[in-house]
Design a protein around this motif. Structure first.
Motif, mmCIF file in Angstrom:
data_model
loop_
_atom_site.group_PDB
_atom_site.id
_atom_site.type_symbol
_atom_site.label_atom_id
_atom_site.label_comp_id
_atom_site.label_asym_id
_atom_site.label_seq_id
_atom_site.Cartn_x
_atom_site.Cartn_y
_atom_site.Cartn_z
ATOM 1 N N GLU A 226 0.814 -1.214 0.000
ATOM 2 C CA GLU A 226 0.000 0.000 0.000
ATOM 3 C C GLU A 226 0.849 1.267 0.000
ATOM 4 N N ASN A 227 2.143 1.140 0.347
ATOM 5 C CA ASN A 227 3.027 2.307 0.281
ATOM 6 C C ASN A 227 3.105 2.859 -1.137
ATOM 7 N N ALA A 228 2.907 1.989 -2.133
ATOM 8 C CA ALA A 228 2.954 2.428 -3.532
ATOM 9 C C ALA A 228 1.760 3.277 -3.909
ATOM 10 N N LYS A 229 0.735 3.279 -3.065
ATOM 11 C CA LYS A 229 -0.464 4.061 -3.352
ATOM 12 C C LYS A 229 -0.623 5.256 -2.416
ATOM 13 N N LYS A 230 0.250 5.384 -1.440
ATOM 14 C CA LYS A 230 0.116 6.496 -0.502
ATOM 15 C C LYS A 230 0.263 7.830 -1.243
ATOM 16 N N PRO A 231 -0.671 8.757 -1.024
ATOM 17 C CA PRO A 231 -0.625 10.037 -1.752
ATOM 18 C C PRO A 231 0.692 10.773 -1.623
ATOM 19 N N GLU A 232 1.317 10.707 -0.445
ATOM 20 C CA GLU A 232 2.575 11.440 -0.269
ATOM 21 C C GLU A 232 3.702 10.838 -1.109
ATOM 22 N N ASN A 233 3.692 9.522 -1.303
ATOM 23 C CA ASN A 233 4.711 8.893 -2.138
ATOM 24 C C ASN A 233 4.463 9.167 -3.610
ATOM 25 N N VAL A 234 3.195 9.071 -4.020
ATOM 26 C CA VAL A 234 2.861 9.366 -5.418
ATOM 27 C C VAL A 234 3.192 10.814 -5.730
ATOM 28 N N LYS A 235 2.833 11.719 -4.845
ATOM 29 C CA LYS A 235 3.111 13.138 -5.060
ATOM 30 C C LYS A 235 4.613 13.400 -5.159
ATOM 31 N N PHE A 236 5.396 12.740 -4.307
ATOM 32 C CA PHE A 236 6.842 12.946 -4.296
ATOM 33 C C PHE A 236 7.436 12.710 -5.684
ATOM 34 N N PHE A 237 7.104 11.573 -6.294
ATOM 35 C CA PHE A 237 7.663 11.267 -7.607
ATOM 36 C C PHE A 237 6.949 12.030 -8.722
#
Length: 365
Positions: free
Chosen positions: A162-173
């Protein structure tokens, strides 16, 4: 769209490779020879913090060359170098030496690594923890191109998908891809797909986030080879009219390539063992009038069509109108066979120019 399927070549390449010039256990020359024997057409030696200037030149060792303490890396003689470039023993099918390439942002606890191509930056430079943007910015300023390496290792999505879907991770990249057009994409396959098993999940999230802003994010397949056993675990097939550095760059910048893996755990399962030839796309036909995309291919058992991370259709042809409620802005295909899995790049169906509502800034930056 610009590929001439009747005359262009499908070339097997690996653009992320290591040796005793940095942290791998396999000698520099031996790693090159191993790829030549395995019928590679393209090879980039991207040792940590060390720019490849040519396989017939000694790698300029740095702080990152700790393996060379035990064994100084050998390089190819001029005679052998020319034999590999001209395809001696392979019917004249030479292997391209991708010069001026490097893995940047090194000696870190967090593996926030970036590969740079056609660049002169990063030699001997220690990285910063959790900082992907600085090396991407350097490469762009130098006139080169780059991609993000094994992001799942950094966000630990192999532990918690689920880390691959976390908004903060998606936003970062997503912020990086929207800001730097020369950062072409990310590795969706790396090595035997342990730390990176959820990187296709992240890829789909990023596609949905950045395509409405006029960007695509290309998926790369690479072995990140550190040992001979890593060779052929993942790679790319590159559609090119000639095997030259200029053509490779054009291919990478236009997404005219496919990512292949023999260990894709989400798609193939943990117990899958590849044998035989890997799936390969031989033609793509787009019919705008009928709203269809058709793949011609070999060595596959099934073809799945994916939108927003979900399989929405099967078969060689997708009829887009039949799936309009399941598609936001793109579709992509995966071909699965006895020899592994092959992924197409995303086909953009709405890049935002048709007036669709953009995702909120809180989600994509």
């Amino acid at each position: 769209a610009g590929i001439d399927w009747d005359t262009w070549m499908s070339l097997k390449g690996n653009l992320h490779t290591h040796s005793t010039a940095s942290d791998a256990g396999t000698d520099f020359a031996d790693m090159i020879e191993a790829h030549f024997v395995r019928d590679y057409d393209i090879l980039a030696m991207t040792d940590h913090g060390i720019i490849n200037h040519g396989w017939n030149l000694p790698p300029i060792r740095t702080f990152f060359s700790f393996q060379s303490i035990f064994k100084k890396p050998n390089y190819l003689t001029n005679e052998r170098y020319n034999e590999i470039l001209t395809g001696a023993g392979r019917g004249g099918r030479g292997m391209l030496d991708v010069k001026d390439c490097i893995e940047i942002n090194n000696a870190l606890i967090t593996k926030a690594h970036v590969n740079g191509y056609f660049t002169d930056v990063g030699q001997g430079v220690k990285g910063r923890e959790n900082d992907y943007e600085r090396p991407v910015k350097w490469v762009e300023a130098s006139g080169g191109i780059s991609h993000i390496n094994h992001p799942g290792d950094w966000i630990e999505s192999y532990i918690e998908p689920e880390n691959a879907k976390k908004p903060e991770n998606v936003k970062f990249f997503a912020d990086i891809f929207k800001k730097y057009k020369t950062c072409l994409g990310l590795e969706v396959f790396n090595r035997i797909d342990i730390d990176t098993c959820a990187d296709r999940v992240l890829w789909d999230e990023l596609l949905r986030a950045v395509i409405p802003y006029g960007r695509n994010v290309f998926g790369f397949g690479e072995s990140d080879a550190h040992s001979l056993s890593d060779v052929d675990s993942a790679f790319g097939t590159y559609m090119m009219k000639a095997n030259t550095a200029d053509e490779l760059r054009h291919c990478m910048e236009t997404g005219a390539f496919f990512a292949v893996s023999k260990y894709a755990k989400r798609e193939l399962g943990n117990k899958f063992t590849a044998y035989g030839d890997y799936p390969k796309v031989t033609r793509i036909t787009v019919d705008d009038e009928q709203d269809t995309i058709t793949l011609s291919a070999i060595n596959y058992n099934k073809i799945d069509w994916i939108a927003d991370g979900e399989i929405i259709a099967h078969g060689e042809t997708i009829h887009l109108r039949e799936h309009s409620n399941e598609i936001s802005c793109y579709v992509r295909a995966q071909l699965i066979g006895d020899g592994g899995v092959c992924l197409t790049q995303a086909f953009i169906l709405d890049d935002g120019t048709l007036g669709q509502n953009l995702p909120p800034d809180s989600e994509t930056g």
